[in-house]
Enzyme design. Structure first.
Site, PDB file in Angstrom:
ATOM      1  N   TYR A  32       5.282 103.845  46.732  1.00 53.94           N
ATOM      2  CA  TYR A  32       3.858 104.149  46.702  1.00 53.94           C
ATOM      3  C   TYR A  32       3.614 105.625  46.404  1.00 53.94           C
ATOM      4  CZ  TYR A  32       3.942 106.360  51.361  1.00 53.94           C
ATOM      5  OH  TYR A  32       4.176 107.202  52.411  1.00 53.94           O
ATOM      6  N   LYS A 150      10.075 107.321  47.863  1.00 56.43           N
ATOM      7  CA  LYS A 150       8.829 107.100  48.605  1.00 56.43           C
ATOM      8  C   LYS A 150       8.569 105.601  48.761  1.00 56.43           C
ATOM      9  CE  LYS A 150       4.168 109.064  48.852  1.00 56.43           C
ATOM     10  NZ  LYS A 150       4.223 109.461  50.260  1.00 56.43           N
ATOM     11  N   GLU A 182      11.219 116.472  58.787  1.00 56.59           N
ATOM     12  CA  GLU A 182       9.839 116.563  58.299  1.00 56.59           C
ATOM     13  C   GLU A 182       8.913 115.881  59.302  1.00 56.59           C
ATOM     14  OE1 GLU A 182       9.542 114.354  54.553  1.00 56.59           O
ATOM     15  OE2 GLU A 182      11.047 112.949  55.281  1.00 56.59           O
ATOM     16  N   LEU A 206      11.305 113.677  52.022  1.00 58.03           N
ATOM     17  CA  LEU A 206      10.520 113.397  50.822  1.00 58.03           C
ATOM     18  C   LEU A 206      10.244 114.718  50.104  1.00 58.03           C
ATOM     19  CD1 LEU A 206       9.082 111.010  49.341  1.00 58.03           C
ATOM     20  CD2 LEU A 206       6.981 112.005  50.232  1.00 58.03           C
TER      21      LEU A 206
HETATM   22  N1  PMP Z   1       7.108 113.629  53.925  1.00 60.56           N
HETATM   23  C1  PMP Z   1       6.765 112.357  54.192  1.00 60.56           C
HETATM   24  C2  PMP Z   1       7.673 111.541  55.051  1.00 60.56           C
HETATM   25  C3  PMP Z   1       5.564 111.827  53.685  1.00 60.56           C
HETATM   26  O1  PMP Z   1       5.235 110.551  53.949  1.00 60.56           O
HETATM   27  C4  PMP Z   1       4.711 112.654  52.914  1.00 60.56           C
HETATM   28  C5  PMP Z   1       3.392 112.149  52.390  1.00 60.56           C
HETATM   29  N2  PMP Z   1       3.466 110.945  51.748  1.00 60.56           N
HETATM   30  C6  PMP Z   1       5.107 113.965  52.658  1.00 60.56           C
HETATM   31  C7  PMP Z   1       6.313 114.431  53.179  1.00 60.56           C
HETATM   32  C8  PMP Z   1       4.257 114.899  51.838  1.00 60.56           C
HETATM   33  O2  PMP Z   1       4.333 114.572  50.471  1.00 60.56           O
HETATM   34  P1  PMP Z   1       3.123 114.898  49.489  1.00 60.56           P
HETATM   35  O3  PMP Z   1       2.877 116.379  49.592  1.00 60.56           O
HETATM   36  O4  PMP Z   1       3.642 114.523  48.156  1.00 60.56           O
HETATM   37  O5  PMP Z   1       1.968 114.092  49.944  1.00 60.56           O
END
Ligand code: PMP
Length: 286
Positions: A32, A150, A182, A206
């Site tokens: 996603y 993701k 994270e 991620l």
């Molecule tokens: N880490 C995780 C585990 C996440 O789910 C997300 C958001 N989807 C992020 C980091 C941040 O990613 P982004 O800046 O691309 O939204």
């Protein structure tokens, strides 16, 4: 009522359907993206598109036929739903083979499922949390080893969010081998003087689209960026902490496991990065 997109069709949300045999439903076999909308425009669409393609490649999942039309589909959903500020959720699954089987289905006969819907969030960039800061707890990171993909396997992050709520906090930072990986749905940072510290990219986290942009802006603003692991103890001693994600942008963290940072109020570095990120991203929005 919302208009959503399912496999080539724009439909009222109550009429949109996906098979009970869809592998997203049965196996969490799906990926996603969430793209923010500010002022009716998409923030960092290209970054999300590129990461989506990478997620598909890593899982050997076919691109849906409409992959090249994704920008148009995003824009059409923003238009028909009258979204000024909010998010577009996009999900691709390996599709439905009409039965349940662990083996991936034949790509000749099973096509991916593509779903998009909007989430209307008026004032998304002016949330009170950005002024007050958020409180986090730490929890063990027990997720699988490919967090760089993701996928829609979000059960543990959901549980982490509930653990945080139960503790009277807003979110959880996950810890593995003594170091923060994270947040449940965001990347984690600490600030020491003029230095911004965040974990380096690997399969462990991620690769946040917001992270990439914020680190670029930080370097351009002559801040020092250090990509390395840090512990909860180091974070509790830091000058500031913050998180980034596509929908939270840059959000200050004011308390970690009950220990207040500074005097429990957001710091200037996080505030400045939030302002730069929002200004620059809105300028570049499509
Ligand atoms: N880490 C995780 C585990 C996440 O789910 C997300 C958001 N989807 C992020 C980091 C941040 O990613 P982004 O800046 O691309 O939204």
């Amino acid at each position: 009522m919302r208009t959503v997109y399912v496999n080539g069709e724009y439909l009222p949300e109550t009429e949109a359907k996906v098979s009970i045999f869809d592998r997203g439903f049965l196996m969490a076999d799906g990926v996603y993206e969430v793209t923010s909308v500010l002022g009716g425009k998409l923030i960092d669409f290209e970054g999300h598109r590129v990461r989506l393609e990478r997620s598909l490649n890593e899982l050997d999942m076919q691109k849906p036929a409409a992959f090249d039309d994704l920008l148009d589909i995003h824009r059409e959903l923003v238009r028909v739903n009258g979204i000024e500020d909010g998010m577009i959720y996009l999900q691709i699954t390996r599709g439905s083979a009409g039965d349940r089987d662990f083996a991936f289905p034949d790509t000749e006969t099973t096509t991916p499922t593509l779903v998009l819907f909007t989430q209307n969030k008026p004032g998304l960039a002016n949330s009170p949390a950005a002024k007050a800061g958020i409180k986090v707890i730490s929890i063990e990171d027990i997720r699988w080893g490919r967090r760089d993909i993701k996928t829609v396997q979000l059960l543990y992050p959901s549980m982490g969010k509930m653990m945080a709520k139960k503790a009277g906090c807003d979110d959880a930072w996950m810890v593995e081998d003594g170091a923060v990986t994270e947040g449940t749905s965001n990347n984690a940072y600490i600030v020491k003087g003029n230095r911004i510290i965040t974990r380096q990219l690997s399969h462990d986290i991620l690769h946040g689209i917001t992270r990439a942009a914020v680190l670029r802006f930080a370097r351009e603003a002559q801040m020092e960026v250090q990509e390395r692991p840090f512990t909860i103890a180091e974070a509790q001693e830091a000058d500031e902490a913050f998180i980034t994600s596509a929908s939270a942008f840059v959000m200050p963290v004011v308390e970690i496991d009950g220990v207040k940072l500074r005097d429990g109020t957001p710091g200037p570095v996080a505030a400045r990065l939030r302002e730069i990120y929002l200004d620059e991203s809105i300028k570049a929005a499509v």
